[in-house]
Design a protein around this motif. Structure first.
Motif, mmCIF file in Angstrom:
data_model
loop_
_atom_site.group_PDB
_atom_site.id
_atom_site.type_symbol
_atom_site.label_atom_id
_atom_site.label_comp_id
_atom_site.label_asym_id
_atom_site.label_seq_id
_atom_site.Cartn_x
_atom_site.Cartn_y
_atom_site.Cartn_z
ATOM 1 N N SER A 37 46.955 66.457 0.192
ATOM 2 C CA SER A 37 46.745 64.842 0.021
ATOM 3 C C SER A 37 47.062 64.244 -1.285
ATOM 4 O O SER A 37 47.031 65.113 -2.175
ATOM 5 C CB SER A 37 45.158 64.593 0.715
ATOM 6 O OG SER A 37 44.359 65.254 -0.194
ATOM 7 N N THR A 38 47.157 63.038 -1.103
ATOM 8 C CA THR A 38 47.401 62.284 -2.320
ATOM 9 C C THR A 38 46.061 61.329 -2.495
ATOM 10 O O THR A 38 45.362 61.586 -1.621
ATOM 11 C CB THR A 38 48.507 61.449 -2.667
ATOM 12 O OG1 THR A 38 48.550 60.637 -1.517
ATOM 13 C CG2 THR A 38 49.824 62.445 -2.418
ATOM 14 N N VAL A 39 45.958 60.303 -3.199
ATOM 15 C CA VAL A 39 44.804 59.448 -3.343
ATOM 16 C C VAL A 39 44.424 58.730 -2.017
ATOM 17 O O VAL A 39 43.428 58.762 -1.375
ATOM 18 C CB VAL A 39 44.983 58.560 -4.419
ATOM 19 C CG1 VAL A 39 43.644 57.734 -4.452
ATOM 20 C CG2 VAL A 39 44.882 59.285 -5.823
ATOM 21 N N LEU A 40 45.618 58.083 -1.516
ATOM 22 C CA LEU A 40 45.456 57.180 -0.231
ATOM 23 C C LEU A 40 45.699 57.878 0.936
ATOM 24 O O LEU A 40 44.953 57.414 1.985
ATOM 25 C CB LEU A 40 46.263 55.972 -0.417
ATOM 26 C CG LEU A 40 45.688 54.925 -1.415
ATOM 27 C CD1 LEU A 40 47.048 53.937 -1.681
ATOM 28 C CD2 LEU A 40 44.701 54.463 -0.849
ATOM 29 N N VAL A 41 46.552 58.966 0.887
ATOM 30 C CA VAL A 41 46.785 59.600 2.368
ATOM 31 C C VAL A 41 46.791 60.979 2.220
ATOM 32 O O VAL A 41 46.982 61.600 0.955
ATOM 33 C CB VAL A 41 48.238 59.120 2.814
ATOM 34 C CG1 VAL A 41 48.228 57.896 3.623
ATOM 35 C CG2 VAL A 41 49.468 58.838 1.783
ATOM 36 N N GLY A 42 46.941 61.742 3.213
ATOM 37 C CA GLY A 42 46.958 62.974 3.225
ATOM 38 C C GLY A 42 46.812 63.738 4.520
ATOM 39 O O GLY A 42 46.704 62.930 5.528
ATOM 40 N N PHE A 43 46.702 65.063 4.570
ATOM 41 C CA PHE A 43 46.678 65.873 5.991
ATOM 42 C C PHE A 43 45.138 66.387 5.709
ATOM 43 O O PHE A 43 44.873 66.959 4.673
ATOM 44 C CB PHE A 43 47.687 67.014 6.009
ATOM 45 C CG PHE A 43 49.089 66.595 6.066
ATOM 46 C CD1 PHE A 43 49.751 66.039 7.041
ATOM 47 C CD2 PHE A 43 49.748 66.407 4.734
ATOM 48 C CE1 PHE A 43 50.978 65.413 6.994
ATOM 49 C CE2 PHE A 43 51.156 66.103 4.439
ATOM 50 C CZ PHE A 43 51.612 65.653 5.890
ATOM 51 N N ARG A 44 44.269 65.878 6.772
ATOM 52 C CA ARG A 44 43.065 66.373 6.468
ATOM 53 C C ARG A 44 43.000 67.896 6.709
ATOM 54 O O ARG A 44 43.396 68.487 7.658
ATOM 55 C CB ARG A 44 42.235 65.572 7.748
ATOM 56 C CG ARG A 44 41.977 64.101 7.492
ATOM 57 C CD ARG A 44 40.799 63.576 7.944
ATOM 58 N NE ARG A 44 40.671 62.162 7.705
ATOM 59 C CZ ARG A 44 40.987 61.289 8.362
ATOM 60 N NH1 ARG A 44 40.996 61.554 9.670
ATOM 61 N NH2 ARG A 44 40.946 59.961 8.070
ATOM 62 N N GLN A 45 42.184 68.367 5.882
ATOM 63 C CA GLN A 45 41.925 69.799 5.949
ATOM 64 C C GLN A 45 41.299 70.122 7.480
ATOM 65 O O GLN A 45 40.341 69.667 7.876
ATOM 66 C CB GLN A 45 40.814 70.243 4.848
ATOM 67 C CG GLN A 45 40.640 71.857 4.608
ATOM 68 C CD GLN A 45 39.581 71.845 3.634
ATOM 69 O OE1 GLN A 45 39.329 70.966 2.693
ATOM 70 N NE2 GLN A 45 39.381 73.280 3.407
ATOM 71 N N GLY A 46 41.810 71.241 7.885
ATOM 72 C CA GLY A 46 41.585 71.822 9.288
ATOM 73 C C GLY A 46 41.938 71.293 10.239
ATOM 74 O O GLY A 46 41.839 71.689 11.418
ATOM 75 N N GLU A 47 42.660 70.181 10.172
ATOM 76 C CA GLU A 47 43.486 69.504 11.150
ATOM 77 C C GLU A 47 44.618 70.645 11.564
ATOM 78 O O GLU A 47 45.120 71.339 10.776
ATOM 79 C CB GLU A 47 43.901 68.215 10.824
ATOM 80 C CG GLU A 47 42.824 67.025 10.793
ATOM 81 C CD GLU A 47 42.452 66.404 12.138
ATOM 82 O OE1 GLU A 47 43.480 66.328 12.919
ATOM 83 O OE2 GLU A 47 41.022 66.478 12.212
ATOM 84 N N ASP A 48 45.138 70.444 12.642
ATOM 85 C CA ASP A 48 46.225 71.168 13.243
ATOM 86 C C ASP A 48 47.459 70.848 12.494
ATOM 87 O O ASP A 48 48.068 69.750 11.929
ATOM 88 C CB ASP A 48 46.808 70.881 14.618
ATOM 89 C CG ASP A 48 45.770 71.347 15.648
ATOM 90 O OD1 ASP A 48 44.784 72.353 15.128
ATOM 91 O OD2 ASP A 48 45.846 71.065 16.737
ATOM 92 N N LEU A 49 48.181 72.077 11.860
ATOM 93 C CA LEU A 49 49.379 72.210 11.173
ATOM 94 C C LEU A 49 50.144 73.129 11.927
ATOM 95 O O LEU A 49 49.889 74.327 12.335
ATOM 96 C CB LEU A 49 49.218 72.687 9.748
ATOM 97 C CG LEU A 49 50.532 73.229 8.941
ATOM 98 C CD1 LEU A 49 51.398 71.796 8.867
ATOM 99 C CD2 LEU A 49 49.990 73.543 7.599
ATOM 100 N N GLU A 50 51.317 72.537 12.632
ATOM 101 C CA GLU A 50 52.090 73.159 13.492
ATOM 102 C C GLU A 50 53.269 73.732 12.875
ATOM 103 O O GLU A 50 54.182 72.871 12.041
ATOM 104 C CB GLU A 50 52.501 72.306 14.670
ATOM 105 C CG GLU A 50 51.617 72.169 15.758
ATOM 106 C CD GLU A 50 51.858 71.113 16.664
ATOM 107 O OE1 GLU A 50 53.011 70.894 17.162
ATOM 108 O OE2 GLU A 50 51.101 70.298 17.235
ATOM 109 N N LEU A 51 53.517 74.964 12.767
ATOM 110 C CA LEU A 51 54.811 75.583 12.175
ATOM 111 C C LEU A 51 55.700 75.971 13.117
ATOM 112 O O LEU A 51 55.365 76.718 14.005
ATOM 113 C CB LEU A 51 54.228 76.687 11.290
ATOM 114 C CG LEU A 51 53.183 76.464 10.268
ATOM 115 C CD1 LEU A 51 52.832 77.793 9.314
ATOM 116 C CD2 LEU A 51 53.725 75.464 9.206
ATOM 117 N N ASP A 52 56.979 75.725 12.802
ATOM 118 C CA ASP A 52 58.090 76.271 13.600
ATOM 119 C C ASP A 52 59.206 76.494 12.706
ATOM 120 O O ASP A 52 59.930 75.792 12.261
ATOM 121 C CB ASP A 52 58.584 75.203 14.747
ATOM 122 C CG ASP A 52 59.415 75.715 15.635
ATOM 123 O OD1 ASP A 52 59.932 76.911 15.385
ATOM 124 O OD2 ASP A 52 59.826 74.928 16.650
#
Ligand SMILES: [Zn+2]
Ligand SMILES: [Zn+2]
Length: 187
Positions: A37-52
């Motif tokens: 993440s950066t200061v204002l936005v990011g991907f929340r830790q533990g949320e789904d990250l889908e890899l293909d």
């Protein structure tokens, strides 16, 4: 053997070594690691990250292509509302086996090239972090036309687009006072 930290993002590429043309598909959902993440936005830790991802053995090493998708969460830089939307990032990365990198005539390591570990595994975490964090908006907005907040009082402009402050330039205000003063004797 102790599994390395975040081992769900460490992949084994032994099968791909010296077998150009061989492919492996990697389709899995993992938890977003820390600090995506950066200061204002990011991907929340533990949320789904889908890899293909597709891993292909090529002459130079292993070429990884595909997508990584996760939900962006954060705050609108204008109105400070919560925002969230799915984001899919294209992945294309060449990984080189340690010995082929050594052969590369002592040249400084190419920035776009990453090494495969001596144990013939690839840690996807730093690669995905670079790609995904750089895909985040620099100035996130809840929507393109977000009117933001009133610069004078912080009012959410969206709640009343007509919101407006009577703007009196101090110089005109002084003139108005003067005129009022001049008007007085007429009474
Ligand atoms: Zn907004
Ligand atoms: Zn205002």
């Amino acid at each position: 053997m102790v599994a390395p930290r975040g081992s769900h993002l460490v992949i084994d590429v032994k099968e791909l070594r010296d077998r150009p043309g061989t492919q492996q598909h990697l389709t899995r959902t993992v938890g977003v690691p820390a600090e995506f993440s950066t200061v204002l936005v990011g991907f929340r830790q533990g949320e789904d990250l889908e890899l293909d991802l597709r891993l292909e053995s090529v002459h130079e090493g292993v070429l990884m292509t595909g997508t990584a998708s996760a939900q962006v969460a954060g705050q609108c830089g204008r109105c400070l509302d919560e925002l969230g939307y799915p984001l899919t990032v294209d992945v294309m990365q060449l990984f080189t086996f340690p010995e082929s990198a050594a052969q590369a005539s002592g040249e400084a390591e190419d920035e776009d090239e990453r090494l495969i570990g001596d144990d013939l595994t690839i840690d996807l975490e730093p690669v995905l972090r670079d790609l995904m964090v750089s895909a985040l908006p620099f100035q996130p907005v809840c929507r393109e036309e977000c009117p933001g907040l009133c610069s004078q009082c912080g009012f959410r402009m969206e709640d009343d687009p007509e919101h407006f402050h009577e703007q009196i330039d101090p110089r005109w205000a002084a003139l108005a006072d003067l005129r009022n003063g001049l008007d007085e004797p007429e009474d």
